[in-house]
Design an enzyme around this catalytic site. Structure first.
Site, PDB file in Angstrom:
ATOM      1  N   LYS A   1       0.730  -1.315   0.046  1.00 32.20           N
ATOM      2  CA  LYS A   1       0.100  -0.040  -0.010  1.00 32.20           C
ATOM      3  C   LYS A   1       1.001   1.341  -0.120  1.00 32.20           C
ATOM      4  O   LYS A   1       0.790   2.210  -0.723  1.00 32.20           O
ATOM      5  CB  LYS A   1      -1.016  -0.099   1.143  1.00 32.20           C
ATOM      6  CG  LYS A   1      -2.009  -1.188   0.960  1.00 32.20           C
ATOM      7  CD  LYS A   1      -2.589  -1.729   2.335  1.00 32.20           C
ATOM      8  CE  LYS A   1      -3.574  -2.841   1.905  1.00 32.20           C
ATOM      9  NZ  LYS A   1      -4.118  -3.213   3.251  1.00 32.20           N
TER      10      LYS A   1
ATOM     11  N   GLN B   1      -4.065  -1.955   9.651  1.00 27.58           N
ATOM     12  CA  GLN B   1      -4.242  -3.340   8.894  1.00 27.58           C
ATOM     13  C   GLN B   1      -4.804  -4.311   9.816  1.00 27.58           C
ATOM     14  O   GLN B   1      -4.487  -4.531  10.974  1.00 27.58           O
ATOM     15  CB  GLN B   1      -2.670  -3.567   8.672  1.00 27.58           C
ATOM     16  CG  GLN B   1      -2.486  -4.976   8.034  1.00 27.58           C
ATOM     17  CD  GLN B   1      -3.076  -4.904   6.620  1.00 27.58           C
ATOM     18  OE1 GLN B   1      -2.889  -3.919   5.819  1.00 27.58           O
ATOM     19  NE2 GLN B   1      -3.747  -6.110   6.258  1.00 27.58           N
TER      20      GLN B   1
ATOM     21  N   ASP C   1     -10.716   3.039   3.992  1.00 29.58           N
ATOM     22  CA  ASP C   1     -10.803   1.495   3.953  1.00 29.58           C
ATOM     23  C   ASP C   1     -12.121   0.803   4.315  1.00 29.58           C
ATOM     24  O   ASP C   1     -12.293  -0.096   4.239  1.00 29.58           O
ATOM     25  CB  ASP C   1      -9.659   0.913   4.912  1.00 29.58           C
ATOM     26  CG  ASP C   1      -9.202  -0.596   4.405  1.00 29.58           C
ATOM     27  OD1 ASP C   1      -9.492  -0.976   3.395  1.00 29.58           O
ATOM     28  OD2 ASP C   1      -8.685  -1.256   5.445  1.00 29.58           O
TER      29      ASP C   1
END
Ligand code: NAP
Length: 289
Positions: free
Chosen positions: A54, A98, A121
């Site tokens: 990313k 994450q 996200d």
């Protein structure tokens, strides 16, 4: 029949070129460089690789990134404090925590602490709710990337029967909501579902997101279906067995090179969008929905 390959790698690459130009235009117009903050808790090698991918993608399109690595012993309160700092950091326009975090951490509380405007996200409860209601919000990155892929290849969704295998908050559930919003008739399957094979056999669109190598068998899938495999396991194996599918389904995502690149692409695309919205809200506070 030879299946259309839903090539996420190629699509992500071409979209990165567009994003690169858009980031430049944004900065030329006086905008600050969009910055994605990535938080990795612990030292799981797969998670570290995903975060690095990313960060690399941000660099390729001219965005900045802020990598925050926290020890595996981090507490919920410590992580919440870090998220709060990033929420208040005017240079950061997107925050990625994450998944998964170490088990002593309340992951849901930490996801939900991410400011909605920086939830690129799509992990917050509020963001999920807005997305599910068809209101503006960044959808969860993996299903959002899958929707972009299906749209790019003109896969018809409206009126089709989509069977989503998996109901996780980051993948199966938002995937089902997005397909429903696109007027599919959706069946969601999970570990307690009975007659999995019979349900999959009805699907015009199959989405595999169970996290187990080739759990979904090729001979469950009907001829002419569209097959989307979100799984990735060692040796380039997905959640769906592919034996013979190429010759009889309408379209399928390769593993690797299908869903994975589109997830990262959705994330960085959301980050630019967030930068544009935050800029607008700074200049004209009333113009952002
Ligand atoms: P997860 O949180 O482990 O969820 C797995 C889901 O599959 C659960 O809902 C579970 O049901 C269901 N399931 C497990 N065994 C099953 C069975 N025997 N029959 C039917 N359903 C079953 O996984 P996830 O995070 O959603 O990820 C799913 C897959 O997508 C994984 O392979 C992961 O690596 C991949 N993934 C890819 C990307 C990408 O960018 N390419 C991103 C995220 C995830 P219950 O709810 O009943 O437990």
């Amino acid at each position: 029949m030879s299946a259309l390959i839903l090539d996420g790698k190629a699509l992500a690459k071409s979209r990165e070129q567009q994003l690169h130009a858009a980031v430049k235009k944004f900065q030329d117009g006086g905008g600050l460089q969009p910055v994605l903050a990535t938080i990795l808790v612990g030292d799981d090698p797969s998670s570290a690789t995903y975060v690095q991918m990313k960060v690399n993608a941000c660099a390729r399109v001219g965005m900045g990134s802020r990598f925050i690595s926290l020890p595996a012993s981090t507490t919920t309160d410590q992580l919440l404090e870090k998220i709060d700092q990033l929420n208040n950091d005017t240079e950061v326009c997107g925050i990625l925590l994450q998944h998964p975090v170490p088990e002593q951490i309340d992951e849901r509380a930490c996801f939900d602490a991410i400011a909605i405007e920086k939830d690129v996200d799509g992990v917050t409860t509020q963001g999920f709710g807005l997305m599910a209601m068809g209101e503006p919000a960044f959808g969860s990155a993996t299903p959002a990337g899958i929707m972009t892929l299906l749209k790019h290849y003109d896969v018809e969704i409206s009126g089709k029967h989509a069977v989503v295998l998996g109901r996780s908050p980051i993948l199966g559930k938002p995937m089902a909501a997005m397909l429903l919003n696109a007027n599919a008739t959706v069946t969601i399957c999970h570990s307690r579902t009975q007659n999995l094979a019979a349900l999959v056999a009805q699907a015009d669109i199959v989405v595999g997101a169970v996290g187990q190598p080739e759990l979904i068998k090729a001979d469950w899938i009907k001829d002419g279906a569209v097959v989307v495999d979100a799984g990735y396991h060692a040796g380039g194996v997905g959640d769906i067995e592919k034996t013979g599918l190429q010759e009889r389904v309408a379209a399928l995502t390769p593993v690797p090179g299908g869903v994975g690149p589109m997830t990262i692409n959705a994330l960085i695309s959301h980050t630019l969008e967030s930068a544009q919205r935050l800029e607008l809200s700074t200049v004209h506070p009333n113009t952002v929905e």
